[in-house]
Design an enzyme around this catalytic site. Structure first.
Site, PDB file in Angstrom:
ATOM      1  N   CYS A  82       0.824  -1.210   0.000  1.00 21.55           N
ATOM      2  CA  CYS A  82       0.000   0.000   0.000  1.00 21.55           C
ATOM      3  C   CYS A  82       0.858   1.258   0.000  1.00 21.55           C
ATOM      4  O   CYS A  82       1.706   1.438   0.885  1.00 21.55           O
ATOM      5  CB  CYS A  82      -0.899  -0.010   1.233  1.00 21.55           C
ATOM      6  SG  CYS A  82      -1.803   1.531   1.508  1.00 21.55           S
ATOM      7  N   TYR A 118      -5.431   5.877  -8.965  1.00 18.45           N
ATOM      8  CA  TYR A 118      -6.563   5.050  -8.543  1.00 18.45           C
ATOM      9  C   TYR A 118      -7.834   5.462  -9.280  1.00 18.45           C
ATOM     10  O   TYR A 118      -8.645   4.611  -9.663  1.00 18.45           O
ATOM     11  CB  TYR A 118      -6.774   5.153  -7.029  1.00 18.45           C
ATOM     12  CG  TYR A 118      -5.800   4.323  -6.238  1.00 18.45           C
ATOM     13  CD1 TYR A 118      -6.127   3.036  -5.835  1.00 18.45           C
ATOM     14  CD2 TYR A 118      -4.544   4.821  -5.894  1.00 18.45           C
ATOM     15  CE1 TYR A 118      -5.233   2.269  -5.109  1.00 18.45           C
ATOM     16  CE2 TYR A 118      -3.643   4.067  -5.181  1.00 18.45           C
ATOM     17  CZ  TYR A 118      -3.993   2.778  -4.787  1.00 18.45           C
ATOM     18  OH  TYR A 118      -3.100   2.015  -4.086  1.00 18.45           O
ATOM     19  N   VAL A 120     -11.661  -1.292   6.156  1.00 15.40           N
ATOM     20  CA  VAL A 120     -10.514  -1.490   7.045  1.00 15.40           C
ATOM     21  C   VAL A 120      -9.259  -1.141   6.255  1.00 15.40           C
ATOM     22  O   VAL A 120      -8.926  -1.808   5.275  1.00 15.40           O
ATOM     23  CB  VAL A 120     -10.456  -2.938   7.547  1.00 15.40           C
ATOM     24  CG1 VAL A 120      -9.215  -3.169   8.397  1.00 15.40           C
ATOM     25  CG2 VAL A 120     -11.718  -3.270   8.328  1.00 15.40           C
ATOM     26  N   TRP A 127      -7.386  -6.734   5.621  1.00 15.07           N
ATOM     27  CA  TRP A 127      -5.999  -7.038   5.958  1.00 15.07           C
ATOM     28  C   TRP A 127      -5.916  -8.099   7.035  1.00 15.07           C
ATOM     29  O   TRP A 127      -6.582  -8.017   8.060  1.00 15.07           O
ATOM     30  CB  TRP A 127      -5.276  -5.774   6.401  1.00 15.07           C
ATOM     31  CG  TRP A 127      -5.292  -4.710   5.357  1.00 15.07           C
ATOM     32  CD1 TRP A 127      -6.030  -3.552   5.362  1.00 15.07           C
ATOM     33  CD2 TRP A 127      -4.554  -4.711   4.118  1.00 15.07           C
ATOM     34  NE1 TRP A 127      -5.788  -2.830   4.219  1.00 15.07           N
ATOM     35  CE2 TRP A 127      -4.892  -3.518   3.428  1.00 15.07           C
ATOM     36  CE3 TRP A 127      -3.647  -5.597   3.532  1.00 15.07           C
ATOM     37  CZ2 TRP A 127      -4.362  -3.191   2.192  1.00 15.07           C
ATOM     38  CZ3 TRP A 127      -3.110  -5.281   2.295  1.00 15.07           C
ATOM     39  CH2 TRP A 127      -3.464  -4.088   1.640  1.00 15.07           C
ATOM     40  N   VAL A 151      -5.099   0.527   5.884  1.00 15.77           N
ATOM     41  CA  VAL A 151      -3.765   0.770   6.430  1.00 15.77           C
ATOM     42  C   VAL A 151      -3.221   2.028   5.764  1.00 15.77           C
ATOM     43  O   VAL A 151      -3.650   2.369   4.654  1.00 15.77           O
ATOM     44  CB  VAL A 151      -2.823  -0.428   6.166  1.00 15.77           C
ATOM     45  CG1 VAL A 151      -3.221  -1.609   7.005  1.00 15.77           C
ATOM     46  CG2 VAL A 151      -2.768  -0.800   4.692  1.00 15.77           C
TER      47      VAL A 151
END
Length: 323
Positions: free
Chosen positions: A46, A177, A112, A79, A114
């Site tokens: 990421c 993205y 969720v 994750w 990171v």
């Protein structure tokens, strides 16, 4: 994995961070800076999490802020800690990062993500605010920085750094993205145009100076690097940002190699995690889940010649110790 299959089949919009508490020197949000209390959860795939990896290493916070690395291959529970023995994080004792989210807010309906910082004693998520997290490591965690840590967010340059980072975030970090997950041709073409217009602007800026702002590495360089290092490996093909490769822009390619070869940058990069995540998780874009063998990463270690522009990578500080 039906959730992963949805990528590229609906309009893309990046969610705002839901948990925006800050860990500060004065603990004003209830989370004081404290060595050993918190755990940083990342995926090396990421780019947003990679910012935190780079900053943590540059500032020498490895002993103060422990690290959990998630499997680059998510399932629909997001994750997971399947890289660790018994598929559990050895410090938090959980199998999925979502468990820390649930400990903070039962029934949290959002994604969720990171990077995330978890409070080890309570097991609760503290923050997933990827935009603020690294800035706080730089400005609130100074008591725990290593000797010789660089100032990545120098106060006299913050307005300029913020302005540069805003354009890079909108058009490059997030722009790839928007292109890759576009579900309509017009949306893709608009994002594609934004990506390369901004990269052209940045390339012109860097033609005569070694770093984006001032003569040292700053947070702005960290944020651009984490997209550039993924560009040829995933964004050029997988996200259809294919006007040209990074390696075909002499200025940006030399700049990216300069940073990659700087301690704290390239030594946090894992091209295997990067490629497997994008090509195997985004099944709506790549239904075969085939991971390309190229490009050859050895080019990242070739001479870049940027030293002739001057600059002091770490300012009055020093590089982190070799790994």
């Amino acid at each position: 994995m039906p959730g992963n299959a949805s990528y590229g089949k609906k309009a893309f919009k990046r969610s705002r961070s839901h948990f925006t508490d800050r860990i500060t020197a004065d603990g004003r949000d209830g989370w004081p800076v404290e060595a050993g209390r918190y755990r940083l959860v990342v995926s090396k795939a990421c780019p947003w999490a990679s910012r935190a990896l780079v900053v943590r290493r540059l500032l020498g916070l490895e002993d103060a802020l422990s690290l959990a690395v998630a499997d680059p291959i998510q399932d629909d529970r997001s994750w997971r800690f399947t890289l660790d023995p018994d598929d559990r994080d050895p410090v938090l004792g959980i199998r999925f990062l979502s468990e820390a989210y649930d400990a903070r807010e039962t029934g949290y309906p959002g994604g969720v993500s990171v990077p995330a910082i978890v409070d080890v004693p309570s097991g609760k998520l503290v923050t997933n605010d990827y935009q603020q997290l690294t800035l706080d490591l730089e400005t609130e965690w100074t008591a725990l920085h290593r000797d010789g840590a660089p100032d990545l967010y120098p106060e006299p340059l913050r307005d300029e750094i913020d302005e540069v980072m805003e354009g890079i975030y909108r058009d490059v970090n997030n722009g790839v993205y928007r292109a890759g997950f576009a579900s309509e041709q017009d949306a893709y073409e608009e994002a594609y145009g934004d990506v390369f217009a901004r990269l052209d602007t940045v390339s012109r800026r860097l033609a005569g100076q070694r770093y984006l702002v001032g003569d040292t590495i700053t947070e702005a360089d960290v944020r651009l690097f984490t997209t550039l290092v993924r560009f040829d490996a995933v964004y050029h093909g997988h996200f259809k940002c294919n006007r040209n490769k990074l390696a075909e822009d002499p200025v940006l390619w030399a700049y990216a190699r300069d940073l990659f070869q700087t301690p704290g940058f390239g030594d946090t990069v894992d091209f295997d995690h990067i490629k497997r995540h994008y090509y195997q998780v985004h099944t709506g874009i790549n239904p075969t889940r085939i991971v390309p063998l190229g490009p050859d990463p050895s080019g990242w270690l070739t001479p870049h010649g940027r030293e002739k522009l001057g600059g002091r990578p770490f300012g009055d500080g020093t590089p982190p110790a070799p790994r």
